[in-house]
Design a protein around this motif. Structure first.
Motif, mmCIF file in Angstrom:
data_model
loop_
_atom_site.group_PDB
_atom_site.id
_atom_site.type_symbol
_atom_site.label_atom_id
_atom_site.label_comp_id
_atom_site.label_asym_id
_atom_site.label_seq_id
_atom_site.Cartn_x
_atom_site.Cartn_y
_atom_site.Cartn_z
ATOM 1 N N ASN A 1 -5.436 -10.297 -0.598
ATOM 2 C CA ASN A 1 -6.515 -9.291 -0.601
ATOM 3 C C ASN A 1 -6.363 -8.202 0.463
ATOM 4 O O ASN A 1 -7.335 -7.522 0.791
ATOM 5 C CB ASN A 1 -7.895 -9.950 -0.452
ATOM 6 N N ILE A 2 -5.161 -8.063 0.996
ATOM 7 C CA ILE A 2 -4.894 -6.971 1.932
ATOM 8 C C ILE A 2 -3.833 -6.068 1.307
ATOM 9 O O ILE A 2 -2.752 -6.539 0.932
ATOM 10 C CB ILE A 2 -4.362 -7.495 3.287
ATOM 11 N N ARG A 3 -4.169 -4.773 1.170
ATOM 12 C CA ARG A 3 -3.176 -3.815 0.678
ATOM 13 C C ARG A 3 -2.565 -3.081 1.866
ATOM 14 O O ARG A 3 -3.286 -2.511 2.682
ATOM 15 C CB ARG A 3 -3.773 -2.795 -0.284
ATOM 16 N N ILE A 4 -1.244 -3.122 1.954
ATOM 17 C CA ILE A 4 -0.530 -2.426 3.014
ATOM 18 C C ILE A 4 0.341 -1.362 2.362
ATOM 19 O O ILE A 4 1.177 -1.669 1.500
ATOM 20 C CB ILE A 4 0.305 -3.409 3.844
ATOM 21 N N SER A 5 0.102 -0.111 2.754
ATOM 22 C CA SER A 5 0.862 1.014 2.225
ATOM 23 C C SER A 5 1.616 1.682 3.368
ATOM 24 O O SER A 5 1.070 1.859 4.463
ATOM 25 C CB SER A 5 -0.068 2.035 1.573
ATOM 26 N N VAL A 6 2.868 2.042 3.096
ATOM 27 C CA VAL A 6 3.728 2.636 4.120
ATOM 28 C C VAL A 6 4.312 3.943 3.595
ATOM 29 O O VAL A 6 4.804 4.000 2.467
ATOM 30 C CB VAL A 6 4.900 1.697 4.493
ATOM 31 N N PHE A 7 4.248 4.969 4.425
ATOM 32 C CA PHE A 7 4.871 6.250 4.096
ATOM 33 C C PHE A 7 5.830 6.602 5.234
ATOM 34 O O PHE A 7 5.403 7.059 6.293
ATOM 35 C CB PHE A 7 3.817 7.350 3.919
ATOM 36 N N ILE B 1 -3.795 -0.009 6.143
ATOM 37 C CA ILE B 1 -4.140 -1.403 5.857
ATOM 38 C C ILE B 1 -5.549 -1.402 5.271
ATOM 39 O O ILE B 1 -6.483 -0.903 5.907
ATOM 40 C CB ILE B 1 -4.103 -2.245 7.149
ATOM 41 N N GLN B 2 -5.686 -1.920 4.050
ATOM 42 C CA GLN B 2 -6.992 -1.933 3.374
ATOM 43 C C GLN B 2 -7.424 -3.375 3.112
ATOM 44 O O GLN B 2 -6.629 -4.174 2.601
ATOM 45 C CB GLN B 2 -6.908 -1.190 2.042
ATOM 46 N N ASN B 3 -8.667 -3.674 3.446
ATOM 47 C CA ASN B 3 -9.232 -5.000 3.178
ATOM 48 C C ASN B 3 -9.901 -4.973 1.804
ATOM 49 O O ASN B 3 -10.981 -4.410 1.638
ATOM 50 C CB ASN B 3 -10.242 -5.371 4.264
ATOM 51 N N LEU B 4 -9.240 -5.585 0.827
ATOM 52 C CA LEU B 4 -9.768 -5.611 -0.540
ATOM 53 C C LEU B 4 -10.612 -6.859 -0.804
ATOM 54 O O LEU B 4 -11.152 -7.016 -1.894
ATOM 55 C CB LEU B 4 -8.607 -5.564 -1.545
ATOM 56 N N GLN C 1 -1.134 -14.582 6.276
ATOM 57 C CA GLN C 1 -0.203 -13.475 6.448
ATOM 58 C C GLN C 1 -0.301 -12.517 5.278
ATOM 59 O O GLN C 1 -0.593 -12.922 4.150
ATOM 60 C CB GLN C 1 1.235 -13.986 6.544
ATOM 61 N N SER C 2 -0.068 -11.247 5.564
ATOM 62 C CA SER C 2 0.050 -10.238 4.514
ATOM 63 C C SER C 2 1.376 -9.531 4.687
ATOM 64 O O SER C 2 1.774 -9.196 5.804
ATOM 65 C CB SER C 2 -1.101 -9.240 4.576
#
Length: 129
Positions: free
Chosen positions: A9-15, A38-41, A114-115
């Motif tokens: 339930n954690i979305r991690i996006s990297v640019f 880092i988004q808490n879904l 862990q995410s």
């Protein structure tokens, strides 16, 4: 290019982006900046405690980096909240990648999880031409 992964339930996006101003290819110094969201879904508040990075530098192999928090912070994310930060990495070859994970605590259950930080490529513009 944006890289994104959802784990627990954690979305991690990297640019990632090549930092041409601070790079000195003649000195084998290639600087990359990476922006992370880092988004808490999930439905519970979470706190980020630790990070683990595996950095690959072509021709120089792997480096593992472990530490507390991110940029000196251990942010708490309520459900639906996001946290943004950026950092830098220096490669000697100008080509490589990074991947890793964050260790979180669920503040409701006190359980740890862990995410995954998705693997992202680092390629200097010099070598793209």
């Amino acid at each position: 290019k944006m890289y994104s992964a959802i784990t627990n339930n954690i979305r991690i996006s990297v640019f990632p982006e090549y930092d041409i101003k601070n790079s000195f290819p003649a000195e084998n110094r290639f600087v990359f900046r990476y922006n992370i969201t880092i988004q808490n879904l999930g439905n519970d508040a979470v706190k980020l405690h630790k990070r683990r990075w595996l950095i690959y530098d072509l021709g120089f192999g792997f480096t593992e980096v472990n530490g507390d928090g991110v940029i000196g912070l251990t942010p708490t994310l309520e459900p639906g909240e996001e946290f943004n930060y950026f950092s830098n990495v220096i490669l000697r070859s100008g080509v490589g990648n990074m991947q890793g994970s964050y260790l979180f605590e669920n503040l409701l259950t006190n359980g740890s999880f862990q995410s995954e930080i998705p693997k992202f490529n680092l390629v200097s513009e010099v070598l793209c031409n």
